[in-house]
Write a protein that holds these residues in place. Structure first.
Motif, PDB file in Angstrom:
ATOM      1  N   MET A   1     -16.034 -10.339  33.034  1.00 49.16           N
ATOM      2  CA  MET A   1     -15.548  -9.507  34.204  1.00 49.16           C
ATOM      3  C   MET A   1     -15.999 -10.298  35.539  1.00 49.16           C
ATOM      4  N   GLN A   4     -17.723  -8.839  41.682  1.00 48.89           N
ATOM      5  CA  GLN A   4     -16.801  -8.351  42.842  1.00 48.89           C
ATOM      6  C   GLN A   4     -17.579  -8.154  44.111  1.00 48.89           C
ATOM      7  N   ALA A  17      -7.463  -4.651  47.289  1.00 56.75           N
ATOM      8  CA  ALA A  17      -6.761  -5.135  45.915  1.00 56.75           C
ATOM      9  C   ALA A  17      -6.458  -6.675  45.918  1.00 56.75           C
TER      10      ALA A  17
ATOM     11  N   ALA B  11     -13.375  -0.143  36.285  1.00 51.49           N
ATOM     12  CA  ALA B  11     -14.102  -0.631  37.587  1.00 51.49           C
ATOM     13  C   ALA B  11     -13.393  -1.954  38.136  1.00 51.49           C
ATOM     14  N   GLY B  12     -13.046  -2.874  37.521  1.00 51.89           N
ATOM     15  CA  GLY B  12     -12.481  -4.118  37.898  1.00 51.89           C
ATOM     16  C   GLY B  12     -11.024  -4.009  38.841  1.00 51.89           C
ATOM     17  N   ILE B  13     -10.478  -2.759  38.607  1.00 56.57           N
ATOM     18  CA  ILE B  13      -9.072  -2.460  39.476  1.00 56.57           C
ATOM     19  C   ILE B  13      -9.185  -1.157  40.159  1.00 56.57           C
ATOM     20  N   ARG B  14     -10.330  -0.596  40.576  1.00 57.13           N
ATOM     21  CA  ARG B  14     -10.861   0.555  41.150  1.00 57.13           C
ATOM     22  C   ARG B  14     -10.215   0.582  42.561  1.00 57.13           C
ATOM     23  N   PHE B  15      -9.916  -0.761  43.092  1.00 54.58           N
ATOM     24  CA  PHE B  15      -9.321  -0.712  44.584  1.00 54.58           C
ATOM     25  C   PHE B  15      -7.841  -0.931  44.476  1.00 54.58           C
ATOM     26  N   ILE B  16      -7.057  -0.884  43.473  1.00 54.81           N
ATOM     27  CA  ILE B  16      -5.506  -0.901  43.621  1.00 54.81           C
ATOM     28  C   ILE B  16      -5.345   0.741  43.986  1.00 54.81           C
ATOM     29  N   THR B  88      -6.300  -5.807  32.060  1.00 59.06           N
ATOM     30  CA  THR B  88      -7.387  -5.626  31.454  1.00 59.06           C
ATOM     31  C   THR B  88      -8.155  -4.289  32.154  1.00 59.06           C
TER      32      THR B  88
END
Lengths: 624, 235
Positions: A1, A4, A17, B11-16, B88
């Motif tokens: 992953m 970030q 995003a 966690a990887g897309i928490r900020f969308i 993902t």
């Protein structure tokens, strides 16, 4: 992953995003699968960069190659940049969070001159030395392509090499050359690799050329200082659009981007020959994709993306020879799936209105036409083969079909323009309004007149012509504003200070690199965004380098002046361009070589390519 | 027939944003070619909804999507088709089928559980602060009104969050709690952190809080947690 940014930073910036990747369709290769890494760097914000078709194509082509990992990076918006600098965080790729410095290649696209400061800013944030000569074997190669490479000289100090022309084939050749060099153990360091790539057709290494200037500041000569460097670098061009791969599984972003839909490229090039148009000159010749192929691509794109809109893109989609049957077939196939078709631009004729009617069967949003100039005389000067009658037919057809809102695009500051030509814009807008009354018997058509100011570009017939000064443009804008104080006509224009700097860099030379650096040091970035553009900062940067904006932008050039960009060639001949310039002064038209006679621009023989038009060649396969 | 799916927001897309999350699921449904019902009219839209909006930056192991279907489906094979079409950061955990007339999940949701890991200065008496919160009769909070230009409305925190558990994990404090969802509203986990920091002198680095919604459920008359889905399909 992906690695970030910390939570506290992301939670304090707009649209976080933009920076976190993970979109559907993004490709993340493992370290073992990555022999060569390249980051495609778009020097503007995410929503703009993600809308750029060229990078969708290259991302797909590169990642298809074994051992090649192509990733993406965009310019962080100013709020994020502040956080990154405050916390000493470098600029990293969307896919694997790798710092720009750690890639083998950083590839920028040059879409508009006003993005150049963002390139410097991204290099700096990516921890890469700004100047090519300061980079070591530890640093990536900084490369660039895109429409502005036909005069890359203002960026000559910062970019290791440029890719001239269409990238599909050359980018793979470049990756192969790197793999070869790598398998030999990177012999000779950076300079040897440059010696190798300069042998690939279409690669321009600026450090292999010296420029000498005359006492008056004009170019005396451009001379290769390396025996491997060709005297002239010609653009690369894909001969047949039906044989190259087109991405059918592009990345689908989470958030809304500028062009948030499927972009299906129907053809490349345009030979209408509008004399102001850079794209029309540098992307020749016209090469269409077959309708059958387009239908197949559309099917796959809908299946793979889940988008519900397909935009048929090109420089002039209404000119696609099999457009009507193609649209009909696409609508028939995709209606059930709630997929709509859209056209990015319309031609000024009733055929286009019929198409618009078909594609937006329901929604009657406004239609946009681009007559470009108000008077017939001026339209002849720019070789826009459109008459007032054509426009009246087009808007008449639109009004008959129920539209009542029309937007008209014009340019001011065109060569030889008089005040009468400016006022003719207002007359034309009023005539359009009256047409609505004639057609419908009612008043109240809404007409928007949108006016931009003309910037002469290299490799167009107007490359010899001085740009109007800012004072003159402002005067003309006011003149038109007065003439357009009419109910239901909206006049849109914006202060043209950005076009002054655009004009300087469009036809600038290497010495402007200094001004670019100074302006960046003094805070210039996102110059294409008016809220970040500072005219005074640019004027000071240019004059502090001992340069003169008027020399670059406002000066008429002589027939025999050597231009800084002539060793890079889109293959339109200088004689053709000069002849077109002379014809423009005589208000003479040149016909489109696609249907009429060859205009002798030189592209086809120079590049050994030919026009591909399916209808002209009897391949009207979409008809059935 | 309604298809109801429990999914994650990792966690990887928490900020969308919530809207972006909705659009992403909608496109995945289209890619998977689920037989979804569309609304009538010129601009038909897919009939689907989410049980509860999640704040930007919050991760979740319990998001619920509800999709109205135009035809019957086979649940396991449909779920596999959908799973490959999700990015993902979104995983399918469970699913069931319900009658079209069944109450909307949005209306059924009565509470959510959270786990928050938040940096907290070491030299503080965090246990005492948490005890004081748990023992308090009333804790008031000025909740900002959405688009209210700085205007707030006073809410009773204890009517939503009655009790919290806390333990220290290194530099962080880990908080777990349940938060009620009522027809008139609820409270965000991040808002509780502000309450603890500002009204209970707990030195939390609120901006760095890692907030996870661990569950979303219905609550019966006796206050007992009831799962929103029937156990028909577990990924």
């Amino acid at each position: 992953m992906t690695k970030q940014f910390p939570i506290d930073i992301l939670s304090q910036v707009q649209k976080p995003a933009r920076y976190t990747g993970g979109e559907f369709g993004s490709i993340i290769k493992t370290a073992e699968d990555t022999k060569v890494s390249i980051v495609l760097a778009f020097p503007d914000v995410y929503e703009v960069g993600m809308s750029y078709l060229g990078f969708k194509i290259l991302y797909h082509i590169l990642n298809k190659e074994e051992g090649v990992a192509a990733e993406r990076v965009y310019a962080p918006w100013v709020d994020m940049e502040a956080k990154m600098r405050e916390n000493a965080l470098p600029l990293t790729s969307q896919e694997t969070g790798k710092t720009l410095r750690d890639f083998d290649f950083v590839g920028f696209t040059l879409q508009y001159e006003l993005s150049y400061t963002n390139i410097l800013n991204m290099l700096d944030l990516g921890q890469i030395p700004l100047f090519s000569k300061e980079r070591t074997d530890e640093d990536p190669f900084v490369i660039a392509g895109g429409p502005c490479v036909y005069n890359p000289e203002p960026l000559a100090d910062f970019v290791d090499f440029f890719i001239i022309g269409e990238g599909e084939e050359i980018i793979v050749e470049l990756m192969d050359a790197y793999k070869q060099w790598q398998s030999e153990g990177l012999p000779g360091g950076r300079s040897e690799f440059l010696q190798r790539v300069v042998r690939i057709d279409g690669i321009y290494v600026p450090s292999f050329y010296d420029v000498e200037y005359l006492p008056d500041g004009k170019v005396a000569k451009v001379k290769a200082n390396n025996p491997m460097a060709p005297a002239v670098v010609k653009k690369r061009v894909v001969k047949d659009m039906n044989t190259i791969s087109f991405p059918t599984a592009p990345i689908v972003p989470f958030g809304e981007i500028v062009h948030d839909r499927i972009m299906l490229e129907v053809f490349r090039g345009c030979t209408r020959g509008c004399r102001f148009c850079h794209a029309g000159m540098v992307y020749r010749p016209v090469r269409e994709r077959k309708p059958e192929l387009l239908k197949q691509l559309a099917r796959e794109l809908v299946d793979n993306t889940g988008y519900n809109e397909i935009s048929l893109v090109s420089l002039s989609t209404a000119d696609y020879s099999c457009l009507a049957p193609l649209i009909h077939d696409l609508i028939t196939e995709l209606k059930e799936e709630k997929v709509s078709i859209s056209l990015p631009s319309l031609r000024v004729d009733s055929f286009s209105v019929d198409l618009a009617k078909e594609v937006q069967a329901v929604r009657k949003s406004g239609l946009t036409f681009a007559p470009e100039a108000g008077s017939q005389r001026m339209r002849n000067v720019i070789n826009k083969g459109v008459t007032e009658e054509d426009l009246m037919n087009a808007v008449g057809a639109a009004f008959e079909s129920g539209w009542s809102t029309v937007k008209l695009y014009f340019m001011i500051g065109l060569p030889g323009e008089t005040d009468e030509d400016i006022l003719a814009i207002a007359e034309l807008a009023k005539a359009v309004q009256y047409k609505y009354f004639q057609v419908t018997g009612h008043r109240g058509a809404k007409v928007t007149v949108s006016v931009s100011s003309f910037v002469p570009k290299p490799y167009t017939p107007f490359q010899w012509k001085g740009q109007d000064t800012i004072e003159e443009i402002r005067r003309k804008q006011m003149l038109l504003k007065d003439a357009l104080k009419v109910k239901n006509i909206t006049y849109q224009y914006h202060d043209s200070v950005t076009s002054v700097i655009e004009g300087v860099f469009a036809r600038g030379d290497r010495r402007l690199g200094k001004a670019l650096y100074l302006a960046w040091q003094r805070g210039a970035k996102f110059d294409g965004w008016s809220e970040h553009f500072s005219y005074s900062r640019w004027l000071e940067a240019i004059s502090d380098c001992g340069l003169d904006k008027a020399f670059y932008a406002n000066r008429d050039r002589d027939i025999d002046e050597i231009f800084p960009w002539e060793h890079i060639q889109p293959a339109v001949s200088r004689a053709f361009l000069w002849n077109e310039y002379q014809k423009s002064l005589r208000e003479e038209l040149t016909e489109d070589c696609r249907h009429g006679k060859c205009s002798g621009c030189g592209v086809c023989p120079n590049l050994d390519v030919k026009i591909i038009d399916w209808k002209e060649q009897g391949h009207d396969e979409a008809k059935n | 027939m309604k298809l109801r799916i429990k999914i994650t927001k990792d966690a990887g897309i928490r900020f969308i944003s919530h809207l972006e999350y909705v659009r992403t699921i909608e496109r995945a449904i289209r890619r998977a070619k689920l037989p979804v019902a569309y609304s009538e009219g010129f601009n038909p839209h897919m009939k689907f909804s989410l049980a509860s909006a999640l704040g930007v930056g919050v991760t979740s192991e319990a998001e619920f999507v509800e999709i109205e279907l135009a035809e019957e489906i086979d649940l396991p094979s449909t779920m596999i088709k959908l799973a490959v079409n999700l990015p993902t950061g979104i995983r399918i955990l469970a699913a069931d089928l319900a009658d079209t007339k069944a109450d909307k999940l949005m209306a059924q949701a009565g509470g959510a559980d959270y786990k928050v890991v938040v940096p907290c200065r070491e030299d503080c008496n965090w246990q005492a602060a948490v005890d004081r919160f748990n023992e308090a009769e009333s804790v008031l909070f000025q909740k900002p009104i959405p688009k209210g230009r700085g205007m707030t409305k006073e809410i009773e925190v204890k009517s939503f969050i009655d009790h919290l558990e806390a333990e220290r994990a290194g530099d962080n404090l880990q908080l777990t709690f349940s938060c009620k969802i009522t027809p008139t509203g609820s409270m965000k986990a991040a808002e509780l952190l502000l309450v603890l920091r500002d009204s209970f002198e707990l030195p939390l680095l609120v901006e760095k809080a890692d907030i996870l919604r661990t569950d979303l459920y219905a609550v019966d008359k006796d206050g007992k947690k009831m799962p929103l889905l029937k156990p028909e399909y577990i990924a």
